[in-house]
Scaffold this active site. Structure first.
Site, PDB file in Angstrom:
ATOM      1  N   HIS A   1     -28.648 -15.099  14.737  1.00  0.00           N
ATOM      2  CA  HIS A   1     -29.846 -15.873  14.866  1.00  0.00           C
ATOM      3  C   HIS A   1     -29.940 -16.513  15.839  1.00  0.00           C
ATOM      4  O   HIS A   1     -29.083 -16.889  16.709  1.00  0.00           O
ATOM      5  CB  HIS A   1     -29.853 -16.815  13.494  1.00  0.00           C
ATOM      6  CG  HIS A   1     -28.675 -17.909  13.577  1.00  0.00           C
ATOM      7  ND1 HIS A   1     -28.569 -18.928  14.543  1.00  0.00           N
ATOM      8  CD2 HIS A   1     -27.535 -17.717  13.244  1.00  0.00           C
ATOM      9  CE1 HIS A   1     -27.505 -19.640  14.343  1.00  0.00           C
ATOM     10  NE2 HIS A   1     -26.746 -19.069  13.660  1.00  0.00           N
TER      11      HIS A   1
ATOM     12  N   GLU B   1       0.892  -1.130   0.110  1.00  0.00           N
ATOM     13  CA  GLU B   1      -0.003  -0.050  -0.173  1.00  0.00           C
ATOM     14  C   GLU B   1       0.653   1.371   0.086  1.00  0.00           C
ATOM     15  O   GLU B   1       0.671   2.315  -0.660  1.00  0.00           O
ATOM     16  CB  GLU B   1      -0.914   0.096   1.240  1.00  0.00           C
ATOM     17  CG  GLU B   1      -2.097  -1.136   1.121  1.00  0.00           C
ATOM     18  CD  GLU B   1      -2.548  -1.415   2.667  1.00  0.00           C
ATOM     19  OE1 GLU B   1      -3.633  -2.117   2.344  1.00  0.00           O
ATOM     20  OE2 GLU B   1      -2.180  -0.970   3.414  1.00  0.00           O
TER      21      GLU B   1
ATOM     22  N   GLU C   1     -23.025 -17.603   6.470  1.00  0.00           N
ATOM     23  CA  GLU C   1     -22.037 -18.132   7.468  1.00  0.00           C
ATOM     24  C   GLU C   1     -20.850 -18.805   6.588  1.00  0.00           C
ATOM     25  O   GLU C   1     -21.106 -18.962   5.633  1.00  0.00           O
ATOM     26  CB  GLU C   1     -22.693 -19.229   8.423  1.00  0.00           C
ATOM     27  CG  GLU C   1     -21.698 -19.791   9.504  1.00  0.00           C
ATOM     28  CD  GLU C   1     -20.905 -18.937  10.403  1.00  0.00           C
ATOM     29  OE1 GLU C   1     -19.905 -18.238   9.931  1.00  0.00           O
ATOM     30  OE2 GLU C   1     -21.166 -18.849  11.509  1.00  0.00           O
TER      31      GLU C   1
ATOM     32  N   ASP D   1      -8.089   3.092   0.113  1.00  0.00           N
ATOM     33  CA  ASP D   1      -8.996   2.231   1.266  1.00  0.00           C
ATOM     34  C   ASP D   1      -7.895   1.586   2.375  1.00  0.00           C
ATOM     35  O   ASP D   1      -8.778   0.710   3.221  1.00  0.00           O
ATOM     36  CB  ASP D   1      -9.580   1.119   0.606  1.00  0.00           C
ATOM     37  CG  ASP D   1      -8.781  -0.052  -0.074  1.00  0.00           C
ATOM     38  OD1 ASP D   1      -7.941  -0.234   0.520  1.00  0.00           O
ATOM     39  OD2 ASP D   1      -9.079  -0.102  -1.346  1.00  0.00           O
TER      40      ASP D   1
END
Length: 459
Positions: free
Chosen positions: A263, A53, A339, A82
């Protein structure tokens, strides 16, 4: 008097292994028209993401300077990346402690006068051009060749650009920062500095410490290939420390707030069996349906949820439906919230996996790049798709409160990414069935973890 030249540099870097085969990409854009003026990319051998980067930033700034070598102080460059680490370090808000990052940051800071460069964090989805260039460079290195600008198709994938408004450094139009600088300078009997409202001792910053990763010495086949410019490295005599200072604090407005609801229980949950996206897709148990109903009552009483998004798996859809029915809202399905795929481990307990696939389990626990036995997903792969969903949702639901119904791994990943914590932190979080966690995402790219694993609504 010189004519002001306003450019945008978008840069990125990547490593397939971290450390691993690495490359960078950078693009220089005319801020007034959105036109691409130059591209740069290079395979740099084995290195970390952070090194790649920084190398992308250096290439982008070098290319920008080469386009207008005689512009001097009239050249203004706005860098968009980013990489939160690079943006915060080069803006002077985070210290640079890793010995491999310091010379790279100093090299970047020496290319142009510090007052000529501003930095902005952007979501990955808005940095596609530079990201594609970096991947083209890594592909070229894999094939034993150099990246060639003439063969690049990176710009074809770039999002449409709009001209950058001429409003000075980011934040000037907000909270009267420019007027505040002028007034402060007048009170001192001097002139206002273009980039800093308050001067800060370089050693006094106590900002959050990002995770350091070990950088590996890099080397690649030949010099940087740059379209439209010839960019060479800064000499040792040009090296200086990056500018340190606090920019005027912008009004960040209302964040996009994700209420992360795991959930409710299935029959596999109390037995602590691996239950991912590659298994049987179980429904909620009687206990799980009760938990979903209690969550629905809780959110109805709060009255803050404005939208609901959900994993495509049945246990999440059933949990989300219970809340949506109570609140009178629709549910949007997001495939990236599913998941992790646990491969051959689906339906097994941890002990059973240890007994049958002991070496594979040990490798999985030690390395986020390692996938479960039988073609499952690694934590790195999950993090990539979850980050992409996060970026889409924060853009779509800016300023809104969204209930995100998903699973253990996506929730832990969102929390880890918000904290910029290492992948191993995933094993140090507890997430109960139907628990609530909350992360707020602000317009400047910062995130705030506000709640983790709250089950008080179930009692």
């Amino acid at each position: 008097m010189s004519i002001a030249r306003r450019l945008v540099v978008e840069a990125d870097g990547g490593s397939r292994g971290n450390p691993g085969p690495a490359g960078y990409g950078a693009v220089v854009i005319d801020a007034a028209t959105g036109e691409t003026l130059a591209e740069a990319a290079e395979y740099i051998g084995v290195a970390t993401n952070n090194v790649a980067e920084y190398r992308g930033l250096i290439a982008g700034l070098t290319a920008a300077k080469a386009l207008f070598p005689d512009a001097g102080d009239a050249l203004r460059v706005h860098v968009r990346m980013d990489s939160k680490l690079v943006v915060e370090q080069m803006s002077g808000r985070w210290k640079i402690k890793h010995p491999d990052m310091k010379p790279l940051a100093a090299r970047a800071a020496a290319i142009l006068p510090p007052s000529s460069v501003t930095y902005e964090w952007i979501p990955r989805a808005q940095n596609k051009h530079a990201d594609r260039l970096a991947n083209e460079a890594m592909d070229a290195g894999r094939d034993g060749r150099q990246w060639e600008a003439s063969a690049s198709t990176a710009e074809l994938d770039a999002p449409a650009r709009t001209p950058l408004p001429d409003r000075g450094p980011p934040g000037d139009a907000i909270a009267g920062a420019a007027k505040a600088r002028a007034a402060l300078a007048a009170a001192r009997g001097g002139t206002a500095d273009a980039g800093t409202l308050f001067e800060v001792d370089a050693g006094a910053s106590e900002e959050p410490e990002p995770t350091d990763v070990t950088a590996v010495a890099s080397g690649g086949p030949g010099p940087t290939a740059v379209a439209g410019v010839g960019a060479g490295p800064a000499s040792a005599s040009e090296v200086a420390s990056p500018q340190v200072g606090w920019a005027a604090a912008p009004d960040l407005g209302t964040p996009a707030t994700f209420i992360l609801l795991r959930h409710g229980e299935t029959l596999l949950t109390p037995e602590k069996r691996f239950s991912g996206s590659g298994g049987t897709d179980p429904e909620l148990s009687a206990v799980g349906r009760d938990q979903a109903a209690r969550a629905a009552l809780h959110f109805a009483a709060l009255g803050t949820v404005q939208d609901i998004v959900c994993s495509p798996l049945r246990r999440c859809r059933e949990t989300a439906a219970a809340v949506a029915d109570r609140l009178g809202l629709d549910v949007r399905i997001e495939d990236g919230l599913r998941e992790s795929d646990f491969g051959a481990w689906e339906g097994l307990t941890f002990g059973e996996v240890r007994e049958r696939y002991g070496d594979d389990l040990t490798a999985w626990l030690a390395d986020p790049e390692t996938a479960p036995t039988g073609g499952g997903e690694s934590f790195t792969e999950v993090a990539d798709r979850v980050a992409a969903v996060r970026d889409r949702l924060t853009a779509r639901y800016a300023g809104r409160t969204v209930l995100v119904v998903t699973h253990v791994t996506p929730i832990k990943t969102l929390v880890r990414l918000a904290l910029e914590a290492p992948a191993q932190s995933m094993f140090r979080m507890e997430l109960s069935a139907a628990s609530i966690s909350t992360v707020a995402y602000y317009g400047d790219g910062n995130a705030s973890v506000r709640l983790l694993n709250d089950t008080s609504h179930l009692r």
